[in-house]
Each structure stands twice: as C-alpha cells, then as structure tokens.
Design a protein around this motif. Sequence first.
Motif, PDB file in Angstrom:
ATOM      1  N   TYR A  35      11.779   0.778   7.624  1.00 14.02           N
ATOM      2  CA  TYR A  35      12.661  -0.397   7.550  1.00 14.02           C
ATOM      3  C   TYR A  35      12.176  -1.361   6.469  1.00 14.02           C
ATOM      4  O   TYR A  35      12.958  -1.833   5.634  1.00 14.02           O
ATOM      5  CB  TYR A  35      12.689  -1.087   8.911  1.00 14.02           C
ATOM      6  CG  TYR A  35      13.534  -2.339   8.972  1.00 14.02           C
ATOM      7  CD1 TYR A  35      14.895  -2.305   8.703  1.00 14.02           C
ATOM      8  CD2 TYR A  35      12.961  -3.571   9.306  1.00 14.02           C
ATOM      9  CE1 TYR A  35      15.664  -3.451   8.775  1.00 14.02           C
ATOM     10  CE2 TYR A  35      13.725  -4.716   9.386  1.00 14.02           C
ATOM     11  CZ  TYR A  35      15.071  -4.655   9.121  1.00 14.02           C
ATOM     12  OH  TYR A  35      15.841  -5.805   9.178  1.00 14.02           O
ATOM     13  N   PHE A  36      10.890  -1.652   6.459  1.00 11.02           N
ATOM     14  CA  PHE A  36      10.304  -2.567   5.473  1.00 11.02           C
ATOM     15  C   PHE A  36      10.514  -2.016   4.059  1.00 11.02           C
ATOM     16  O   PHE A  36      10.895  -2.744   3.132  1.00 11.02           O
ATOM     17  CB  PHE A  36       8.810  -2.726   5.761  1.00 11.02           C
ATOM     18  CG  PHE A  36       8.200  -4.006   5.266  1.00 11.02           C
ATOM     19  CD1 PHE A  36       7.911  -5.044   6.137  1.00 11.02           C
ATOM     20  CD2 PHE A  36       7.894  -4.179   3.923  1.00 11.02           C
ATOM     21  CE1 PHE A  36       7.334  -6.218   5.691  1.00 11.02           C
ATOM     22  CE2 PHE A  36       7.326  -5.351   3.463  1.00 11.02           C
ATOM     23  CZ  PHE A  36       7.043  -6.378   4.346  1.00 11.02           C
ATOM     24  N   THR A  37      10.274  -0.711   3.897  1.00  3.43           N
ATOM     25  CA  THR A  37      10.456  -0.068   2.598  1.00  3.43           C
ATOM     26  C   THR A  37      11.913  -0.161   2.149  1.00  3.43           C
ATOM     27  O   THR A  37      12.201  -0.420   0.980  1.00  3.43           O
ATOM     28  CB  THR A  37      10.020   1.402   2.669  1.00  3.43           C
ATOM     29  OG1 THR A  37       8.644   1.467   3.047  1.00  3.43           O
ATOM     30  CG2 THR A  37      10.187   2.096   1.327  1.00  3.43           C
TER      31      THR A  37
ATOM     32  N   ARG B 179      11.601  -2.381 -11.826  1.00  2.00           N
ATOM     33  CA  ARG B 179      10.641  -3.289 -11.193  1.00  2.00           C
ATOM     34  C   ARG B 179       9.386  -2.541 -10.780  1.00  2.00           C
ATOM     35  O   ARG B 179       9.311  -1.319 -10.801  1.00  2.00           O
ATOM     36  CB  ARG B 179      11.271  -3.964  -9.970  1.00  2.00           C
ATOM     37  CG  ARG B 179      12.353  -4.974 -10.329  1.00  2.00           C
ATOM     38  CD  ARG B 179      12.804  -5.746  -9.110  1.00  2.00           C
ATOM     39  NE  ARG B 179      13.855  -6.698  -9.462  1.00  2.00           N
ATOM     40  CZ  ARG B 179      14.484  -7.459  -8.584  1.00  2.00           C
ATOM     41  NH1 ARG B 179      14.183  -7.381  -7.300  1.00  2.00           N
ATOM     42  NH2 ARG B 179      15.416  -8.291  -8.974  1.00  2.00           N
ATOM     43  N   SER B 180       8.410  -3.303 -10.339  1.00  9.15           N
ATOM     44  CA  SER B 180       7.125  -2.742  -9.932  1.00  9.15           C
ATOM     45  C   SER B 180       7.280  -1.759  -8.781  1.00  9.15           C
ATOM     46  O   SER B 180       8.190  -1.860  -7.968  1.00  9.15           O
ATOM     47  CB  SER B 180       6.190  -3.859  -9.473  1.00  9.15           C
ATOM     48  OG  SER B 180       5.943  -4.751 -10.505  1.00  9.15           O
ATOM     49  N   GLY B 181       6.338  -0.832  -8.707  1.00  9.29           N
ATOM     50  CA  GLY B 181       6.244   0.024  -7.541  1.00  9.29           C
ATOM     51  C   GLY B 181       5.392  -0.668  -6.490  1.00  9.29           C
ATOM     52  O   GLY B 181       4.384  -1.300  -6.800  1.00  9.29           O
ATOM     53  N   ILE B 182       5.819  -0.577  -5.227  1.00  7.64           N
ATOM     54  CA  ILE B 182       5.089  -1.206  -4.126  1.00  7.64           C
ATOM     55  C   ILE B 182       4.893  -0.190  -3.010  1.00  7.64           C
ATOM     56  O   ILE B 182       5.847   0.466  -2.587  1.00  7.64           O
ATOM     57  CB  ILE B 182       5.834  -2.437  -3.577  1.00  7.64           C
ATOM     58  CG1 ILE B 182       6.001  -3.505  -4.663  1.00  7.64           C
ATOM     59  CG2 ILE B 182       5.091  -3.023  -2.391  1.00  7.64           C
ATOM     60  CD1 ILE B 182       6.716  -4.750  -4.183  1.00  7.64           C
ATOM     61  N   ASN B 183       3.668  -0.036  -2.562  1.00  8.57           N
ATOM     62  CA  ASN B 183       3.373   0.757  -1.364  1.00  8.57           C
ATOM     63  C   ASN B 183       3.530  -0.133  -0.136  1.00  8.57           C
ATOM     64  O   ASN B 183       3.407  -1.361  -0.223  1.00  8.57           O
ATOM     65  CB  ASN B 183       1.945   1.294  -1.408  1.00  8.57           C
ATOM     66  CG  ASN B 183       1.787   2.475  -2.350  1.00  8.57           C
ATOM     67  OD1 ASN B 183       0.672   2.931  -2.572  1.00  8.57           O
ATOM     68  ND2 ASN B 183       2.864   2.990  -2.920  1.00  8.57           N
ATOM     69  N   VAL B 184       3.795   0.487   0.999  1.00  5.02           N
ATOM     70  CA  VAL B 184       3.977  -0.239   2.255  1.00  5.02           C
ATOM     71  C   VAL B 184       3.106   0.403   3.327  1.00  5.02           C
ATOM     72  O   VAL B 184       3.033   1.629   3.427  1.00  5.02           O
ATOM     73  CB  VAL B 184       5.453  -0.222   2.700  1.00  5.02           C
ATOM     74  CG1 VAL B 184       5.609  -0.849   4.086  1.00  5.02           C
ATOM     75  CG2 VAL B 184       6.326  -0.964   1.682  1.00  5.02           C
ATOM     76  N   ALA B 185       2.438  -0.439   4.115  1.00  2.00           N
ATOM     77  CA  ALA B 185       1.631   0.042   5.238  1.00  2.00           C
ATOM     78  C   ALA B 185       1.692  -0.999   6.352  1.00  2.00           C
ATOM     79  O   ALA B 185       0.989  -2.011   6.315  1.00  2.00           O
ATOM     80  CB  ALA B 185       0.193   0.291   4.817  1.00  2.00           C
ATOM     81  N   ILE B 186       2.569  -0.777   7.315  1.00  8.81           N
ATOM     82  CA  ILE B 186       2.773  -1.698   8.436  1.00  8.81           C
ATOM     83  C   ILE B 186       2.338  -1.006   9.727  1.00  8.81           C
ATOM     84  O   ILE B 186       2.674   0.168   9.942  1.00  8.81           O
ATOM     85  CB  ILE B 186       4.253  -2.104   8.567  1.00  8.81           C
ATOM     86  CG1 ILE B 186       4.781  -2.681   7.247  1.00  8.81           C
ATOM     87  CG2 ILE B 186       4.436  -3.105   9.708  1.00  8.81           C
ATOM     88  CD1 ILE B 186       4.122  -3.960   6.816  1.00  8.81           C
ATOM     89  N   VAL B 187       1.613  -1.704  10.575  1.00 10.45           N
ATOM     90  CA  VAL B 187       1.237  -1.130  11.872  1.00 10.45           C
ATOM     91  C   VAL B 187       1.728  -2.033  12.996  1.00 10.45           C
ATOM     92  O   VAL B 187       1.723  -3.255  12.881  1.00 10.45           O
ATOM     93  CB  VAL B 187      -0.295  -0.938  11.991  1.00 10.45           C
ATOM     94  CG1 VAL B 187      -0.759   0.171  11.063  1.00 10.45           C
ATOM     95  CG2 VAL B 187      -1.048  -2.222  11.707  1.00 10.45           C
TER      96      VAL B 187
END
Length: 386
Positions: free
Chosen positions: A155-157, A134-142
């Motif tokens: 956790y989101f990752t 599947r696609s690669g997805i970056n995560v950036a949560i603040v």
Amino acid sequence: MKKFLFSMAAMSLFVVSMPSVAEAEVVTGQAYIENGNLEKANADARKDAMRSFIESKLGVQVSSTTEVVNSMLTRDSIITKSDGYVLVKKVVDEQRSGDIYKVTLDLEANTNLIQTAAADLPSQLQAIESDSSRSGINVAIVDEDARNTALWNDYFTGILKQQGFRAEVNDPVVLYLGQHLNAVDDLTLNTEVRRIGRTGDRMGANAIIRGRIRMARPAEKVADRSYRAVAQVNCELIGYDTNSVDVSAGYYSYVASTPDEAEQLAKQTALRAAAEELGKQALLTNQQEYRGGVHNIKTTLVFNHITNKAAQRKQILDGLRNINCRIIRSAFTGPSTLQVYISATDYNTLEEVKEAVLEQLAPVFPNIIDAVDANQAGSTKLGFDL
C-alpha cells in the motif's frame, strides 16, 4: 494475512454485475471530534461515507493482497478527485452524538467510471514504474501484527508510485526491522538499514523509507455501532548516499462500525499521511535524486592524519573542485581530521566519487588510501587516510 483479507472483504459490498451508469444510495459516515474541531469531523465523516459508498461500487472479488491494495488505492484516488465519479445529491442528516459526528449523504455514483478506474490502476502504476524520472525509493514498513506487514508495504509503495516515484519493497530491510521491533537506538538502526538496504536494492534506489505502525489505543466502543481506534506511525526517509533523514510521525484515529474495521482504517490513515508527507519531502530535501535528469550526490568526505591544517586543507579543497565537486562546507572535527560536505553531479555512484578523489589527490598525497571506519558500517561517508 488471511484474517485481514477477510476483514477487508467484509467492509465491501461485492457487486457481481453493475449494468447501470449511475446508481444512488443513502450512506452514513462518522468521525471522532478531535479537540472540539467540528469542521474537521464533518469533513472526515463525509470521507467515511464516501469510502463506504465507493467500496460498495468497486465490486472487487478480493482474493489476494494485490487486489486489496488496488482497491484501497482506487478508492483513495476517487475520494480525492470525486468529480465525475461521485455526486453528493443531498445532505440527508447531520448530528453530533457525544464525541462522534455523523453525516448521512444521498450519493450517486458513475459506476462505469469507477470500474474503469479500478481496471486501469495496475497499468498506470506500471507506467509510472517504467517511465518516472523521479528518484527510486525503497520501502520497509513493519506492523506489530506481522500478518499485515506485506499489505502495508504494498500500500505504501503504491502511494509513492502514484506520486511519480519508482518504488519497491526492500524485503531484507523488512525482515531486519521485524526482528528489531523494540530497538531504540535510531543511529545504529539507520546505519544497518542503509547497509542492508543497498544489498537488497534491485533498482538503484536513492533512499529508503523505513517505518513502524502499531495500535496506540485498541478499538473501544464510543457510541452505538461506533468504535474508535488510534494508530501510531513513525516513518523515516533515509538517503542511501547522504546522511539526511526526514521524519513523519503521529497519532491517527478512526471511527468505524466494528473494532477490526476501526483499527485497520486507523493504520491505513496513518500510513497514507506518512507516505504523502515523505513523498513531498523527498522532492524538497537534499536526498540524492534525479532533478531534471541530473544525478546529484551529496555526501561527506573524511580526511584523516592531516599534519598541516592550512596548507593541506587548501590542497584537498582545490583538488575536489578540480573534479567538479562543489564544496558545501568543510570543518576540522579533530586535531588531524577534516570533514568536507560536497555536492557532485558528474557521478552516478559513491564508488565513482571515491575513485575520482583518490586519483586526483594521489600526486599531492602519495600514501592516500580508502579508509572505511568499522564504526561507520553502512554510513554514506567516504573516508581517506593521507
């Protein structure tokens, strides 16, 4: 972060040794009755009881963010499946107290299975990271409380990995978002997220999920040993190589026996909902991604300085078709500007698409050059001056 790790540790009953396979316990869970929906409150209260019960059986000695995240992911996975792990032997009691619904369950756990699930989780996530198509997805949560930001990103990752995505935290974007918590111009923000995200992307991701989590209503006492908190989440799935944006936003409440626990679990509930929703959207939308092993790039090409609309439009579209670009739509956005939205599966990057366009159209437009609009910094549009 240390304060949060302590509060997470306080939520669990640490078990140093658990020799028996099955252990029973009577546990009470509670939930807020939203808009008079007793059925949902009942289900949420059962999940809360099961959450407390599973935490008491995990026996994780929390000493790092990774261990906290793995414990949370294991618990969530077991609650979702439950079969074989936890058995509801009996509903001991159900009652409503004002806006709070409480349910007491006699639960039995297969502690060996729970311990095995917790031990196997890190290797399972690593296997997904290595083998996923599947696609690669970056995560950036603040988080407005910066001490929790690292934990929520992990956790989101982890949730995305459990859905089969290659996923990692994009630290430069996390830093940028943390410095612009009060930004209101989403167009400018997302443009910068694309630009910075590509720079900080180490695995060739196709999209990034940027998000914010905050307390909409801090925990307040609603009954004896019952505190309710409401978290607000706003997340967007932004394609690196498309101009598509998918949004997941909403308010999520949680009732717990302490204020800190209510606030942390409200945020966790909100982020899980957003991660699951955007994970599904990533497979349905026109984000650039691998579909059945095919790399599909969808983007907009902008051609400036057109002098003969009909003739030059035909030359451009014919040239794009010759390099296997499927024309989704095209339109003039000004007296001398043509925009063409394309899909291409023969290329791995936008740079490859750009070079193919320049080479194909050069015989017809000898002066064609790559033209980057300074106002579109970070955008995925490709610009050309004829």
